[in-house]
Design an enzyme around this catalytic site. Structure first.
Site, PDB file in Angstrom:
ATOM      1  N   HIS A   1     -15.049  57.141 -10.275  1.00  0.00           N
ATOM      2  CA  HIS A   1     -15.309  55.872  -9.599  1.00  0.00           C
ATOM      3  C   HIS A   1     -14.139  55.423  -8.747  1.00  0.00           C
ATOM      4  O   HIS A   1     -14.319  54.828  -7.689  1.00  0.00           O
ATOM      5  CB  HIS A   1     -15.682  54.805 -10.621  1.00  0.00           C
ATOM      6  CG  HIS A   1     -17.077  54.978 -11.107  1.00  0.00           C
ATOM      7  ND1 HIS A   1     -17.546  54.426 -12.256  1.00  0.00           N
ATOM      8  CD2 HIS A   1     -18.092  55.667 -10.578  1.00  0.00           C
ATOM      9  CE1 HIS A   1     -18.811  54.767 -12.415  1.00  0.00           C
ATOM     10  NE2 HIS A   1     -19.156  55.525 -11.411  1.00  0.00           N
TER      11      HIS A   1
ATOM     12  N   GLU B   1     -33.495  78.694  -3.268  1.00  0.00           N
ATOM     13  CA  GLU B   1     -32.127  78.974  -3.710  1.00  0.00           C
ATOM     14  C   GLU B   1     -32.040  80.174  -4.625  1.00  0.00           C
ATOM     15  O   GLU B   1     -30.994  80.457  -5.176  1.00  0.00           O
ATOM     16  CB  GLU B   1     -31.506  77.725  -4.351  1.00  0.00           C
ATOM     17  CG  GLU B   1     -32.333  77.094  -5.448  1.00  0.00           C
ATOM     18  CD  GLU B   1     -31.716  75.828  -6.019  1.00  0.00           C
ATOM     19  OE1 GLU B   1     -30.522  75.558  -5.802  1.00  0.00           O
ATOM     20  OE2 GLU B   1     -32.447  75.099  -6.720  1.00  0.00           O
TER      21      GLU B   1
ATOM     22  N   ASP C   1     -26.512  77.831  -4.570  1.00  0.00           N
ATOM     23  CA  ASP C   1     -27.094  78.761  -5.534  1.00  0.00           C
ATOM     24  C   ASP C   1     -27.561  80.042  -4.875  1.00  0.00           C
ATOM     25  O   ASP C   1     -27.418  81.120  -5.450  1.00  0.00           O
ATOM     26  CB  ASP C   1     -28.267  78.095  -6.270  1.00  0.00           C
ATOM     27  CG  ASP C   1     -27.770  77.281  -7.443  1.00  0.00           C
ATOM     28  OD1 ASP C   1     -26.884  77.774  -8.163  1.00  0.00           O
ATOM     29  OD2 ASP C   1     -28.246  76.144  -7.635  1.00  0.00           O
TER      30      ASP C   1
ATOM     31  N   CYS D   1     -29.590  71.955   2.208  1.00  0.00           N
ATOM     32  CA  CYS D   1     -28.813  70.925   1.526  1.00  0.00           C
ATOM     33  C   CYS D   1     -27.630  71.519   0.762  1.00  0.00           C
ATOM     34  O   CYS D   1     -26.907  70.812   0.084  1.00  0.00           O
ATOM     35  CB  CYS D   1     -29.694  70.089   0.609  1.00  0.00           C
ATOM     36  SG  CYS D   1     -30.540  71.065  -0.621  1.00  0.00           S
TER      37      CYS D   1
HETATM   38  C1  PEP Z   1     -27.605  74.331  -3.876  1.00  0.00           C
HETATM   39  O1  PEP Z   1     -27.768  75.105  -4.816  1.00  0.00           O
HETATM   40  O2  PEP Z   1     -27.253  74.697  -2.727  1.00  0.00           O
HETATM   41  C2  PEP Z   1     -27.811  72.888  -4.063  1.00  0.00           C
HETATM   42  C3  PEP Z   1     -27.780  72.061  -3.050  1.00  0.00           C
HETATM   43  O3  PEP Z   1     -28.013  72.448  -5.323  1.00  0.00           O
HETATM   44  P1  PEP Z   1     -26.890  72.263  -6.454  1.00  0.00           P
HETATM   45  O4  PEP Z   1     -25.554  72.454  -5.797  1.00  0.00           O
HETATM   46  O5  PEP Z   1     -27.108  70.907  -7.014  1.00  0.00           O
HETATM   47  O6  PEP Z   1     -27.236  73.348  -7.408  1.00  0.00           O
HETATM   48 MG    MG Z   2     -28.858  74.511  -6.569  1.00  0.00          MG
END
Ligand code: PEP
Ligand code: MG
Length: 573
Positions: free
Chosen positions: A189, A431, A455, A502
């Site tokens: 935080h 992923e 991933d 993402c």
């Molecule tokens: C990913 O695997 O790229 C992802 C965005 O998810 P996380 O990092 O939460 O596994």
């Molecule tokens: Mg992931």
């Protein structure tokens, strides 16, 4: 020079104020009337909520309008109302006849021990929250006043063992030039608040309270995690220059806040943010994010000491949807397992957690947990533009199973006249290599794809993303991964669905020309990278990006590729 983790960029220069925490001695006496003691505890709890709301109000005045929700103290209000925690405290008073102070201490310590033993940044943050909440609750019970931080002089560098959220709320933050602490990491935080307030911060600096004395001159480099104590004139000079360059760049990036995200020749893409909570959503919207490409809901489950109820989840999802109005908010269903554990879910230790009981596999096994979350998301969808996304998909039947559960909930809602978005979209993360290989087929069952490169890289390269020994193989620039990314985007487009990304790669400046050339529709990046990414995208024309991608796809190793891209970008400037 001292080293730690740079968690809020910028250069801070000023004089140290070393905060020494005063521990209160806890009363441990027994009580005769447990019922009365429980009532005393409940009153203290009310006082706690009242005081915390006041602190939040005070802090809100110091934050910019859009960032008012960046108030980390809210978590403590949820925590103090946690049903299991309260049952624990009140049961102790009832059965052991101990005073409220001791019951709070014992019960909170139980959770502090559980969370402390987990090697996970989010869990460590829970520890800080519970400790802060416990100490303040005990102070209220004992009638001891809070420490007064009001008279902080302008240009102060705060040095502390650990910066509790309530301390920050008690300070006049406009006078703080920098923060240095012994504990805390990027997701703590203290870090979140420092970033919201644009105060440079370096955390996790070993024994810093013993190494810096009150009044000493200190320089904090929040980007590189460096702290200089009593620096020589030459160092001061260098850092003055760095400070003005940093402030200049920050001002320059602010010009991109209200701009469209488009290439130099006008091709528009969507630029969204990855968040883990409402505070980050507020930060993202303040920086001009055009939506949320990934809401990691597991943090909501890590916040408390028991599972958040349907109503609590609904409120959290609804608030983020409302912040973004008609812009898309992609809520990813619970992705636990792998390196993310939640103690109360009772996951057993596995030999290969990343290949085990994770993400959608867990949810389809624990339909009780999954249904509560889906109901909450669907209810919240009535208030904004929510989309649902499933993590860790490896097979078609997983999507079909999720659709069946959602269908059942919608039927129930229709019967009970509960509103939800009847056109809500269901997308999947790509992923795993299995999902990437089957992307052409999965694209007919999913409304959108989002590529999770964190991933995908791990599974494509067969390299545990947390294992240092094999980290040299973990590169999204490896041609094996790049070929997969290109294929996933083409498969999505052939089936007429949009493809986003993402994973961290979406915000990597070297990756941007490749993703533009492959036709990625949406870039979703950490909230703090939104403006950088918008600027980086604006630096390319489509034809230049395509030329670069063509060259890159003819190379065979990650090193050649990242060197080529690095050099190209350097020469472009
Ligand atoms: C990913 O695997 O790229 C992802 C965005 O998810 P996380 O990092 O939460 O596994
Ligand atoms: Mg992931």
């Amino acid at each position: 020079m001292l080293r730690g983790i740079g968690t809020s960029k910028g250069i801070g220069m000023g004089n140290a104020l070393v905060l020494v925490e005063q521990n209160v001695r806890i009363k441990t006496e027994t009580v005769e009337n447990a019922e009365e003691e429980i009532l005393r505890y409940r009153k203290a709890k009310q006082q706690f909520v009242h005081d915390t709301d006041k602190l939040i109000e005070g802090l809100a005045k110091q934050l910019k309008e859009q960032e008012k929700t960046a108030l980390v103290l809210k978590n403590q209000v949820y925590l103090v109302k946690d049903i299991e925690l309260n049952e624990g405290i009140e049961n102790l008073i009832k059965t052991q006849k101990i005073c409220a102070e001791a019951a709070v201490e014992d019960t909170c310590n139980l959770y502090i021990n559980i969370f402390s033993n987990m090697e996970n940044a989010a869990m460590n943050q829970r520890v800080i929250d519970i400790v802060d909440m416990k100490n303040r609750l005990i102070r209220i019970l004992m009638g001891v006043n809070e420490v007064d931080f009001k008279d902080i002089k302008p240009g102060t560098i705060i040095v502390a063992r650990e910066l509790h959220p309530s301390m920050t709320a008690l300070m006049d933050t406009s006078h703080i030039a920098g923060i240095v602490a012994e504990k805390g990491g990027d997701t703590s935080h203290a870090a979140i608040l420092a970033r919201a307030l644009e105060i440079p911060a370096v955390l996790s600096v070993r024994d810093v309270c013993a190494k810096i004395k009150n009044g000493e001159q200190v320089i904090v480099d929040g980007e590189y995690g460096e702290v200089f104590v009593n620096p020589i004139e030459k160092t001061i000079e260098i850092y003055r220059r760095k400070q003005s360059a940093f402030l200049e760049k920050r001002e320059e990036l602010k010009k991109y806040i209200d701009k469209n995200t488009e290439t130099a020749d006008g091709k528009k893409v969507l630029l969204a943010a990855n968040i883990g909570n409402e505070q980050e959503a507020a930060k993202a919207v303040a920086d001009g994010a055009e939506g949320i490409g990934l809401f990691r809901t597991e943090f909501l489950f890590m916040n408390g000491v028991s599972m958040p109820s349907e109503d609590e989840q609904y409120e959290a999802y609804r608030r983020v949807a409302v912040i973004f109005k008609d812009k898309p908010v992609i809520i990813r269903t619970l992705d636990i397992g792998g390196d993310k554990d939640i103690p109360y879910m009772g996951l057993s230790r596995e030999a290969n957690p990343f290949l085990g009981y994770r993400g959608i596999r867990f949810c389809l096994d624990r339909v009780d947990v999954f249904t509560v979350q889906l109901r909450a998301i669907l209810r919240a969808s009535a208030y904004g533009h929510i989309k649902i996304m499933i993590p860790m998909v490896t097979a078609l039947q997983e999507i079909l199973a999720v659709k069946k559960i959602i269908h059942g909930i919608c039927q129930d809602f229709d019967r009970k006249e509960i509103s939800y978005d009847k056109n809500i979209k269901l997308g999947i993360m790509i992923e795993t290599p299995a999902a990437a290989a089957m992307a052409d087929v999965l694209a007919h069952e999913a409304d959108f794809f989002s590529i999770g490169t964190n991933d995908l890289t791990q599974y494509m390269m067969a390299v545990d993303r947390t294992n240092e020994n094999v980290s040299y193989l973990y590169s999204t620039f490896n041609p094996a991964v790049l070929r997969m990314i290109k294929r996933i985007i083409s498969c999505g487009h052939e089936a007429g669905i949009e493809v986003g990304m993402c994973g961290e790669a979406a915000g990597n400046p070297s990756m941007i020309p490749l993703l533009l050339a492959f036709g990625l529709d949406e870039f979703s990046v950490t909230a703090s990278k939104v403006l950088d990414t918008r600027k980086n995208i604006a630096d390319w024309t489509c034809s230049e990006a395509e030329g670069v991608a063509k060259q890159v796809m003819e190379l065979y190793t990650d090193k050649e590729i990242s060197n080529y891209l690095g050099d190209y970008i350097l020469n472009k400037k």
